[in-house]
Design an enzyme around this catalytic site. Structure first.
Site, PDB file in Angstrom:
ATOM      1  N   TYR A 154      16.134 -21.239  -0.924  1.00 17.27           N
ATOM      2  CA  TYR A 154      15.453 -19.962  -0.748  1.00 17.27           C
ATOM      3  C   TYR A 154      16.528 -18.906  -0.549  1.00 17.27           C
ATOM      4  O   TYR A 154      17.681 -19.109  -0.897  1.00 17.27           O
ATOM      5  CB  TYR A 154      14.473 -20.087   0.432  1.00 17.27           C
ATOM      6  CG  TYR A 154      13.429 -19.005   0.531  1.00 17.27           C
ATOM      7  CD1 TYR A 154      12.721 -18.575  -0.586  1.00 17.27           C
ATOM      8  CD2 TYR A 154      13.128 -18.418   1.764  1.00 17.27           C
ATOM      9  CE1 TYR A 154      11.753 -17.593  -0.490  1.00 17.27           C
ATOM     10  CE2 TYR A 154      12.158 -17.431   1.869  1.00 17.27           C
ATOM     11  CZ  TYR A 154      11.480 -17.021   0.740  1.00 17.27           C
ATOM     12  OH  TYR A 154      10.520 -16.040   0.843  1.00 17.27           O
ATOM     13  N   ARG A 207      11.069  -7.091  -9.397  1.00 18.45           N
ATOM     14  CA  ARG A 207      11.784  -6.742  -8.159  1.00 18.45           C
ATOM     15  C   ARG A 207      12.085  -8.030  -7.397  1.00 18.45           C
ATOM     16  O   ARG A 207      11.456  -8.323  -6.383  1.00 18.45           O
ATOM     17  CB  ARG A 207      10.937  -5.795  -7.299  1.00 18.45           C
ATOM     18  CG  ARG A 207      11.699  -5.125  -6.171  1.00 18.45           C
ATOM     19  CD  ARG A 207      10.757  -4.584  -5.127  1.00 18.45           C
ATOM     20  NE  ARG A 207       9.965  -5.625  -4.517  1.00 18.45           N
ATOM     21  CZ  ARG A 207      10.388  -6.394  -3.500  1.00 18.45           C
ATOM     22  NH1 ARG A 207      11.604  -6.260  -3.009  1.00 18.45           N
ATOM     23  NH2 ARG A 207       9.582  -7.309  -2.991  1.00 18.45           N
ATOM     24  N   LYS A 225       9.739 -20.933  -3.914  1.00 19.52           N
ATOM     25  CA  LYS A 225       8.611 -20.735  -3.004  1.00 19.52           C
ATOM     26  C   LYS A 225       7.732 -21.979  -2.951  1.00 19.52           C
ATOM     27  O   LYS A 225       7.334 -22.446  -1.879  1.00 19.52           O
ATOM     28  CB  LYS A 225       7.773 -19.540  -3.461  1.00 19.52           C
ATOM     29  CG  LYS A 225       8.393 -18.184  -3.214  1.00 19.52           C
ATOM     30  CD  LYS A 225       8.090 -17.683  -1.823  1.00 19.52           C
ATOM     31  CE  LYS A 225       8.577 -16.248  -1.652  1.00 19.52           C
ATOM     32  NZ  LYS A 225       8.246 -15.696  -0.340  1.00 19.52           N
ATOM     33  N   GLU A 297       4.284 -12.508  -6.311  1.00 19.91           N
ATOM     34  CA  GLU A 297       5.643 -12.541  -5.769  1.00 19.91           C
ATOM     35  C   GLU A 297       6.555 -11.578  -6.524  1.00 19.91           C
ATOM     36  O   GLU A 297       6.669 -11.648  -7.760  1.00 19.91           O
ATOM     37  CB  GLU A 297       6.210 -13.965  -5.861  1.00 19.91           C
ATOM     38  CG  GLU A 297       7.559 -14.145  -5.221  1.00 19.91           C
ATOM     39  CD  GLU A 297       7.525 -14.020  -3.701  1.00 19.91           C
ATOM     40  OE1 GLU A 297       8.553 -13.632  -3.117  1.00 19.91           O
ATOM     41  OE2 GLU A 297       6.474 -14.322  -3.116  1.00 19.91           O
ATOM     42  N   ASP A 298       7.187 -10.674  -5.794  1.00 16.32           N
ATOM     43  CA  ASP A 298       8.247  -9.809  -6.326  1.00 16.32           C
ATOM     44  C   ASP A 298       7.833  -8.998  -7.543  1.00 16.32           C
ATOM     45  O   ASP A 298       8.594  -8.857  -8.508  1.00 16.32           O
ATOM     46  CB  ASP A 298       9.500 -10.642  -6.632  1.00 16.32           C
ATOM     47  CG  ASP A 298      10.211 -11.077  -5.359  1.00 16.32           C
ATOM     48  OD1 ASP A 298       9.884 -10.547  -4.286  1.00 16.32           O
ATOM     49  OD2 ASP A 298      11.093 -11.946  -5.431  1.00 16.32           O
ATOM     50  N   ASP A 320       2.899 -12.047  -1.011  1.00 19.30           N
ATOM     51  CA  ASP A 320       3.772 -12.477   0.079  1.00 19.30           C
ATOM     52  C   ASP A 320       4.718 -11.368   0.511  1.00 19.30           C
ATOM     53  O   ASP A 320       5.054 -11.260   1.693  1.00 19.30           O
ATOM     54  CB  ASP A 320       4.564 -13.713  -0.348  1.00 19.30           C
ATOM     55  CG  ASP A 320       5.389 -14.287   0.793  1.00 19.30           C
ATOM     56  OD1 ASP A 320       4.808 -14.565   1.859  1.00 19.30           O
ATOM     57  OD2 ASP A 320       6.613 -14.442   0.634  1.00 19.30           O
ATOM     58  N   ASP A 321       5.164 -10.537  -0.414  1.00 20.20           N
ATOM     59  CA  ASP A 321       6.082  -9.454  -0.064  1.00 20.20           C
ATOM     60  C   ASP A 321       5.413  -8.434   0.847  1.00 20.20           C
ATOM     61  O   ASP A 321       6.076  -7.794   1.661  1.00 20.20           O
ATOM     62  CB  ASP A 321       6.584  -8.757  -1.334  1.00 20.20           C
ATOM     63  CG  ASP A 321       7.197  -9.731  -2.312  1.00 20.20           C
ATOM     64  OD1 ASP A 321       8.173 -10.389  -1.937  1.00 20.20           O
ATOM     65  OD2 ASP A 321       6.675  -9.861  -3.428  1.00 20.20           O
ATOM     66  N   ASN A 462      16.707  -8.418   1.783  1.00 23.41           N
ATOM     67  CA  ASN A 462      17.347  -9.590   1.199  1.00 23.41           C
ATOM     68  C   ASN A 462      18.004  -9.223  -0.128  1.00 23.41           C
ATOM     69  O   ASN A 462      17.581  -8.283  -0.785  1.00 23.41           O
ATOM     70  CB  ASN A 462      16.298 -10.685   0.942  1.00 23.41           C
ATOM     71  CG  ASN A 462      15.785 -11.306   2.219  1.00 23.41           C
ATOM     72  OD1 ASN A 462      16.547 -11.637   3.096  1.00 23.41           O
ATOM     73  ND2 ASN A 462      14.465 -11.457   2.309  1.00 23.41           N
TER      74      ASN A 462
END
Length: 641
Positions: A154, A207, A225, A297-298, A320-321, A462
Site C-alpha cells: 500500500y 488522481r 486495496k 478509488e482515486d 474511500d478517498d 500521500n
C-alpha cells in the site's frame, strides 16, 4: 465403423466454436483430417495446457482438477507443503524435491527473501510473484506481518509501483475496460471467470494518491486495496475484483512513454464520460447483482463527489478517498480529545486543501458534532478551509467553488497566506490534505504551539514526499507538544530524550471492516452513519499505551481485530436501519462473520472419502433372456437376447 472423410472434416471444423477436446478426439482418429483443419483447430490440438485460474470460487470439484493444477494454480499450490500421500495421489510426486515443509517454515523463508531486498519496489515485486504462485501463503504472510508489509503493498510503495506499472507489469490481475468498449462493457465484464464477485474497487486513474493522473497505471492501487480486503478483513479473494476504467490520460509524459499500457489519447470528458460510467454501473449490477459493493478509488476531485452523490442512493457504493479518509481522520480526532481534555465540539478546525479528502473529513466532523447536539450550521462555522487560492470565502468569483466547498466558505475578507490565516483563526486542529509538500512551515507549526498547549496537526497527504510536514518537523517546532498523525508512515522521532512513534492515519483501518460488514449483510446502500460508527470503533480501540508512545492509532498488527469490530458494528447498523438483505438476522454477529472469513492456512488436497455400511446379502432371481420384439419376422427385425 469409420466415419466418412467429409463428415470427419466437418466435425473438426465445427469443433472450433464448441470445445477443443472434440478436435483432439478427431485428430487422434484421423491425423490427416486434423492437419487439414484451420489454424485454430491445429493450435488447440497441439497444446495440453490449461488456462490460469481454472479453479474458480472457493469450492474445488475434485473431478475437474488435474494433479498438475495443484502446482500451477496459486489457489491450490502449497509448494513443498504437499504431503507424500498428496503428492503420490495427485500424480505430482517427483515434480518437486524430496523435502517436506510446513507453512510456518515457508513463512520464515518469505521473511528472509523480502529482507534481502533493499529497494521497496523489489520487495513489492517479490510479493506480487508470491501472490501469483501461492495465494494462501501470500495472504497469511501479509496478514501476520502487516506492520512491515503495509508500506510495501500500500502507500507509499504502491504509488511507485503505479508510476512504473508499464515496466513491472507481468500478468493480468483485474479487468481493464477502455472507453473503446462502450456499448459492450457487460461483455467485457463477462470475461472475468468468477461469478461470485461481491466487492469491486474501480478507478479511472486520474488522481492516484498525490501523484496525479497516471491513467491505466492506476490499476496498481485497486489491486493493493483489494489485497488488504483479504489480509485485514478476511474477505475471500475470489470475491474481489479490481477494475481500471481507461478513458485516456492528460499526462503528456505517459502518452509519450513507450512503456505505457493504456489508451494513448487525452481523457474523455463530459456526457460521453458520464454515459460510460452509467453503463459500467449498470453492467456490474446485471452481472453480479444489486448488492455488489463498488468502491470508487482515486477519481479526480471534480468527479469524486459528483459520482458519490449520483450513485450512493441507487447502488451499494462508497468513495474511500472521501469517506474512508474522513473516518480514519475523525477517529484520530476522537482519540486526541483524550489528550487535550476537550470535546470535539470545542475544537476549531483549519484545513489546508479543499479537495475530496478535505471535504469528506469536514462533512463527517460536522455529522459527529450534530450527533452530539450541535446544529449543522454552527458545526460548519467551526471549520475553515483553504485551497490554492487561499481561504474559502463567500466573495469568491461565481462558479469557482463547488456546492460542497460553499458549505465552508466564510463571510470574511479574502486571505491568501496560510500563516496569516492560521494566525487569525487560531485553530486547535490543523489538517493537511493538499498534496503540497512542506506547506506546514516551521513558522506555522510554532504558531500552532503558541496558540495551543497541545496542538493537533495531521499531515495526511500521500505518498510520503507529498506530506505537508514531516513528523520530525512537527515535534521539533512545537517543543514536542504536538499531537501528530500522517497519511504515510514516518520513522520514530527522538526529541529531548523522548522517542515518539507517530501513528499513520491509514484508511486500511476503516475500509476492510466496512466492506466485510456490507458484503456479508447484503447491504444495498452505504450510509454515512457506517463511517461515523467505524471512526468511533477505531478510536475506542486506541489504548493509553498507544497515546503514550505518540500515536493516535493502534498498532497496525491489531488492524485485523479492528476490522472485525467495525464489521460487527456495521452489521448491526445495517439491520437496525433496514439496509441489510441477508436474513434471518444473526443473533451472534461476530461468530456469524467469522464463519465467512477466508482461511489463510493450507487445507488437505486429498479428496474426502468416507465408508459405507456393508450391503446386506439378498438372494436374486436367475437372469433370464428378455425378448424385445414378439414378432421379429413381421417387423423385419431380429430377436435380441
Amino acid at each position: 465403423m469409420k466415419l466418412p472423410e467429409r463428415l470427419l472434416a466437418k466435425i473438426v471444423k465445427d469443433s472450433e466454436s464448441l470445445h477443443g477436446n472434440l478436435s483432439k478426439i478427431c485428430a487422434a482418429s484421423r491425423p490427416a483430417a486434423a492437419a487439414a483443419a484451420s489454424p485454430v483447430a491445429r493450435q488447440i490440438t497441439s497444446t495440453d495446457s490449461r488456462h490460469f485460474h481454472d479453479v474458480v470460487g472457493d469450492v474445488v470439484c475434485p473431478s475437474g482438477v488435474r494433479g498438475i493444477d495443484h502446482l500451477r494454480d496459486p489457489r491450490l499450490n502449497k509448494g513443498l507443503a504437499f504431503t507424500l500421500e498428496e503428492r503420490q495421489t495427485l500424480g505430482i510426486h517427483g515434480l518437486q524435491p524430496a523435502r517436506f515443509k510446513t507453512q510456518e517454515e515457508q513463512l520464515e523463508l518469505c521473511k528472509i527473501a523480502v529482507s534481502r531486498y533493499t529497494e521497496p519496489l523489489n520487495k513489492y515485486l517479490y510479493l506480487v510473484d508470491l501472490q501469483d504462485r501461492n495465494e494462501r501463503l501470500f495472504y497469511r504472510f501479509l496478514a501476520e506481518n502487516i506492520e512491515h508489509l503495509m508500506p510495501i503493498v500500500y502507500t507509499p510503495t504502491v504509488g511507485l509501483a503505479c508510476q512504473r506499472f508499464g515496466l513491472i507489469y507481468r500478468r493480468p490481475r483485474g479487468l481493464f475496460i477502455s472507453f473503446n468498449d462502450r456499448g459492450y462493457v457487460f461483455d467485457v465484464i463477462k470475461n472475468w471467470p468468477e461469478s461470485d464477485v461481491r466487492a469491486i474497487c474501480v478507478t479511472d486513474g486520474e488522481r492516484i494518491l498525490g501523484l496525479g493522473d497516471l491513467g491505466a497505471n492506476g490499476m496498481g492501487i485497486c489491486v493493493g486495496k483489494l489485497a488488504l480486503y483479504t489480509a485485514l478483513a478476511g474477505i475471500k479473494p475470489h470475491r474481489c475484483l479490481p477494475i481500471l476504467l481507461d478513458v485516456g490520460t492528460n499526462n503528456i509524459d505517459l502518452l509519450e512513454d513507450p512503456l505505457y499500457v493504456g489508451l494513448r489519447q487525452k481523457r474523455i470528458v463530459g456526457k460521453e464520460y458520464d454515459d460510460f460510467l452509467d453503463e459500467f454501473m449498470q453492467a456490474i449490477v446485471k452481472r453480479y447483482g444489486q448488492n455488489t459493493l463498488i468502491q470508487f478509488e482515486d477519481f479526480g476531485n471534480h468527479n469524486a463527489f459528483r459520482f458519490l452523490d449520483r450513485y450512493r442512493d441507487s447502488y451499494c457504493t462508497f468513495n474511500d478517498d472521501i469517506q474512508g479518509t474522513a473516518s480514519v481522520a475523525l477517529a484520530g480526532i476522537y482519540a486526541s480529545t483524550r489528550i487535550t481534555g476537550k470535546s470535539i465540539t470545542d475544537y476549531t478546525f483549519m484545513f489546508a486543501g479543499a479537495g475530496e479528502a478535505a471535504i469528506g473529513i469536514a462533512d463527517l466532523i460536522v455529522n459527529a458534532m450534530v450527533a452530539e447536539g450541535v446544529p449543522k450550521e454552527e458545526a460548519r462555522q467551526k471549520i475553515w478551509m483553504t485551497d490554492i487560492n487561499g481561504l474559502l470565502t463567500t466573495t469568491r468569483q461565481e462558479g469557482s467553488l463547488s456546492d460542497h466547498q460553499k458549505n465552508y466558505a466564510k463571510e470574511v475578507a479574502p486571505m491568501k497566506n496560510l500563516q496569516e490565516i492560521v494566525e487569525k483563526v487560531k485553530p486547535n486542529v490543523l489538517i493537511g490534505a493538499s498534496a503540497a509538500a512542506g506547506i506546514f512551515t516551521p513558522e506555522i507549526l510554532r504558531l500552532m504551539a503558541t496558540n495551543n498547549e497541545r496542538p493537533v496537526v495531521f499531515a495526511l497527504s500521500n505518498p510520503t514526499h507529498k506530506a505537508e510536514c514531516t513528523a520530525e518537523q512537527a515535534y521539533t517546532n512545537t517543543e514536542g507538544r504536538v499531537i501528530f498523525s500522517s497519511g504515510s508512515p514516518f520513522p520514530p522521532v527522538e526529541y529531548n530524550g523522548k522517542t515518539y512513534n507517530p501513528g499513520q492515519g491509514n484508511n486500511a483501518y476503516i475500509f476492510p471492516g466496512v466492506a466485510l460488514g456490507v458484503i456479508t449483510t447484503g447491504t444495498h446502500h452505504i450510509s454515512d452513519d457506517m463511517f461515523l460508527i467505524a471512526a468511533r470503533e477505531l478510536a475506542n480501540f486506541v489504548d493509553q499505551s498507544d497515546l503514550d508512545r505518540g500515536s493516535l492509532y493502534p498498532s497496525l498488527n491489531a488492524v485485523r481485530e479492528v476490522s472485525m469490530r467495525i464489521a460487527e458494528s456495521v452489521t448491526k447498523c445495517a439491520y437496525d436501519k433496514g439496509l441489510a438483505s441477508t436474513y434471518p438476522e444473526p443473533s451472534d454477529k461476530r461468530k456469524w462473520l467469522e464463519d465467512q472469513l477466508y482461511n489463510f492456512n493450507y487445507q488437505s488436497s486429498m479428496p474426502v472419502t468416507w465408508p459405507w455400511p456393508r450391503m446386506p446379502y439378498v438372494k436374486t432371481r436367475p437372469l433370464e433372456p428378455t425378448i424385445l420384439f414378439s414378432d421379429s419376422k413381421k417387423n423385419g427385425g431380429t430377436n435380441c437376447k
